[in-house]
Design a protein around this motif. Sequence first.
Motif, mmCIF file in Angstrom:
data_model
loop_
_atom_site.group_PDB
_atom_site.id
_atom_site.type_symbol
_atom_site.label_atom_id
_atom_site.label_comp_id
_atom_site.label_asym_id
_atom_site.label_seq_id
_atom_site.Cartn_x
_atom_site.Cartn_y
_atom_site.Cartn_z
ATOM 1 N N SER A 128 11.478 0.154 6.544
ATOM 2 C CA SER A 128 10.668 1.172 7.231
ATOM 3 C C SER A 128 9.852 1.976 6.218
ATOM 4 C CB SER A 128 11.575 2.117 8.015
ATOM 5 O OG SER A 128 12.328 2.933 7.128
ATOM 6 N N ASP A 129 8.822 2.613 6.720
ATOM 7 C CA ASP A 129 8.025 3.490 5.860
ATOM 8 C C ASP A 129 8.901 4.613 5.300
ATOM 9 O OD1 ASP A 129 5.812 1.919 6.355
ATOM 10 O OD2 ASP A 129 4.867 3.340 7.732
ATOM 11 N N GLU A 130 9.827 5.106 6.094
ATOM 12 C CA GLU A 130 10.725 6.167 5.641
ATOM 13 C C GLU A 130 11.606 5.690 4.492
ATOM 14 O OE1 GLU A 130 10.318 5.256 8.886
ATOM 15 O OE2 GLU A 130 9.137 6.992 9.515
ATOM 16 N N GLN A 131 12.055 4.450 4.556
ATOM 17 C CA GLN A 131 12.859 3.900 3.461
ATOM 18 C C GLN A 131 12.025 3.753 2.191
ATOM 19 O OE1 GLN A 131 14.166 0.502 5.841
ATOM 20 N NE2 GLN A 131 16.304 1.091 5.434
ATOM 21 N N ILE A 132 10.788 3.301 2.332
ATOM 22 C CA ILE A 132 9.903 3.195 1.169
ATOM 23 C C ILE A 132 9.671 4.578 0.574
ATOM 24 C CG2 ILE A 132 7.577 2.590 0.377
ATOM 25 C CD1 ILE A 132 7.597 0.401 2.600
ATOM 26 N N ASP A 133 9.454 5.569 1.420
ATOM 27 C CA ASP A 133 9.248 6.936 0.943
ATOM 28 C C ASP A 133 10.483 7.436 0.184
ATOM 29 O OD1 ASP A 133 6.766 6.827 2.158
ATOM 30 O OD2 ASP A 133 7.354 8.072 3.869
ATOM 31 N N LYS A 179 0.830 -1.210 0.000
ATOM 32 C CA LYS A 179 0.000 0.000 0.000
ATOM 33 C C LYS A 179 0.863 1.259 0.000
ATOM 34 C CE LYS A 179 -3.840 -2.154 2.491
ATOM 35 N NZ LYS A 179 -4.558 -2.196 3.786
ATOM 36 N N ARG A 180 1.952 1.253 0.752
ATOM 37 C CA ARG A 180 2.835 2.419 0.826
ATOM 38 C C ARG A 180 3.481 2.687 -0.536
ATOM 39 N NH1 ARG A 180 3.533 5.644 5.531
ATOM 40 N NH2 ARG A 180 5.209 7.085 5.067
ATOM 41 N N TYR A 181 3.945 1.631 -1.177
ATOM 42 C CA TYR A 181 4.496 1.788 -2.530
ATOM 43 C C TYR A 181 3.421 2.294 -3.495
ATOM 44 C CZ TYR A 181 9.215 -0.208 -2.145
ATOM 45 O OH TYR A 181 10.544 -0.421 -1.867
ATOM 46 N N ALA A 182 2.241 1.729 -3.418
ATOM 47 C CA ALA A 182 1.156 2.143 -4.314
ATOM 48 C C ALA A 182 0.856 3.631 -4.162
ATOM 49 C CB ALA A 182 -0.101 1.309 -4.051
ATOM 50 N N GLY A 195 0.409 7.874 -9.952
ATOM 51 C CA GLY A 195 0.524 8.973 -10.906
ATOM 52 C C GLY A 195 1.783 8.955 -11.753
ATOM 53 N N ILE A 196 2.675 8.010 -11.526
ATOM 54 C CA ILE A 196 3.870 7.902 -12.370
ATOM 55 C C ILE A 196 3.539 6.912 -13.482
ATOM 56 C CG2 ILE A 196 6.330 7.349 -12.482
ATOM 57 C CD1 ILE A 196 6.480 7.777 -9.465
ATOM 58 N N SER A 197 3.300 7.416 -14.673
ATOM 59 C CA SER A 197 2.848 6.553 -15.768
ATOM 60 C C SER A 197 3.896 5.536 -16.205
ATOM 61 C CB SER A 197 2.420 7.413 -16.964
ATOM 62 O OG SER A 197 3.523 8.152 -17.465
ATOM 63 N N GLN A 198 5.155 5.792 -15.912
ATOM 64 C CA GLN A 198 6.225 4.886 -16.332
ATOM 65 C C GLN A 198 6.436 3.718 -15.365
ATOM 66 O OE1 GLN A 198 6.493 8.191 -15.788
ATOM 67 N NE2 GLN A 198 7.676 9.194 -17.386
#
Length: 121
Positions: free
Chosen positions: A103-108, A16-19, A24-27
């Motif tokens: 971590s969420d911060e790493q995913i961000d 979900k975090r990645y999604a 909005g990134i079409s690539q």
Amino acid sequence: MKKLQSRVVRKKEIYKRYAQGLAGISQVKLFAHDLESTVPWFIDTFVENRTDLQNFLKEKQIGTRIMYSPINKQKAYSIPGEHPISNSVGERGLWLPSFTQISDEQIDYITQSIREFFKAQ
């Protein structure tokens, strides 16, 4: 087995975090998952400019892995004919970091880096 349920929950949170971060990134396109009945153990994506993106992320200390080569082209199978979906996965498939301790911060950081790459294109 004691940790399985918490890992299942975390894997869904990671997806979900990645999604959200890649929306909005079409690539970049995440493989769709029905989170009610499946667990996305890896973060599977289709990306444009895979090699350049991998190199860019590597410079930012982000490890990625290409997905398996098309099964129809693997020696063990050598399936004749045209297989555009399998070929597309082999050419554009990329795994993003998805270990349960991420971590969420790493995913961000990863999603912001991907945004930065495609913004510069």
